[in-house]
Design a protein around this motif. Sequence first.
Motif, PDB file in Angstrom:
ATOM      1  N   ILE A 142       0.858  -1.189   0.000  1.00 24.67           N
ATOM      2  CA  ILE A 142       0.000   0.000   0.000  1.00 24.67           C
ATOM      3  C   ILE A 142       0.890   1.233   0.000  1.00 24.67           C
ATOM      4  O   ILE A 142       1.832   1.334   0.807  1.00 24.67           O
ATOM      5  CB  ILE A 142      -0.936   0.028   1.226  1.00 24.67           C
TER       6      ILE A 142
ATOM      7  N   GLN B 237       0.615  -6.106  -7.325  1.00 23.63           N
ATOM      8  CA  GLN B 237      -0.380  -5.060  -7.099  1.00 23.63           C
ATOM      9  C   GLN B 237       0.089  -4.083  -6.031  1.00 23.63           C
ATOM     10  O   GLN B 237       0.553  -4.481  -4.961  1.00 23.63           O
ATOM     11  CB  GLN B 237      -1.719  -5.662  -6.676  1.00 23.63           C
TER      12      GLN B 237
ATOM     13  N   ASN C 113      -1.619  -0.919  -4.014  1.00 31.20           N
ATOM     14  CA  ASN C 113      -2.826  -0.122  -3.751  1.00 31.20           C
ATOM     15  C   ASN C 113      -2.410   1.300  -3.376  1.00 31.20           C
ATOM     16  O   ASN C 113      -1.532   1.487  -2.525  1.00 31.20           O
ATOM     17  CB  ASN C 113      -3.645  -0.745  -2.620  1.00 31.20           C
TER      18      ASN C 113
END
Length: 211
Positions: free
Chosen positions: A4, A31, A33
């Motif tokens: 994140i 990924q 975020n």
Amino acid sequence: MQYIYLHGFASSPKSAKALAIGNRFTKIQVQLNIPDLNTGNFSQLTITRQQNQVATAFPHDSEPVTLIGSSLGGLVSAHLAQQHQQVQRLILLAPAFGFLSHWLSKLGGEAIKRWQQEKYLMVYHYGEGRSLPLSYDFITDAAQYQESILQRPVPTLILHGIQDEVIPITASRNFARSRPWVELVELDSDHALGNVTTEIWQAIRLFCQLP
């Protein structure tokens, strides 16, 4: 591992650093975020609100989290790691340690007094490209977040520019000095770290053992 990215004060998920790091993660198919910490209401921004927003987004299955925080996002990340065992790694880019003292000293006593009386201060928001009102609640809330309480030994990488004109490099040096779990990398750059994006990515990749 969930990654994140927390953007800085008066910034957005579309900042140059957020986009550059996001693109690197995309290329290695991991990924990242990048929540919008303004939540459409910059005027009522507080560190507590940012922390609650990010913590709510943590995986519910206890999956470990790596936080990458820029400037004020770095400060928020460090306090999240203190409070949540799920945060197992920190990468802090020019973290805003001592943020209040550095910022308020530049504002000056009269401006601070006027802000307290009028409840709002117009602040230039880089993400929006315009000035927006910020509640004085931001100051009263931020005052409770002292670096002295950050004692959980979370593996931490700090990348900070020696020419930083917003948060001096001494803030990160002082933080790292008494915390052996912190690695500080000093870069020949300013607060934006715009000229060292390759070096930042290489350090993140090595620290996180990314492909």
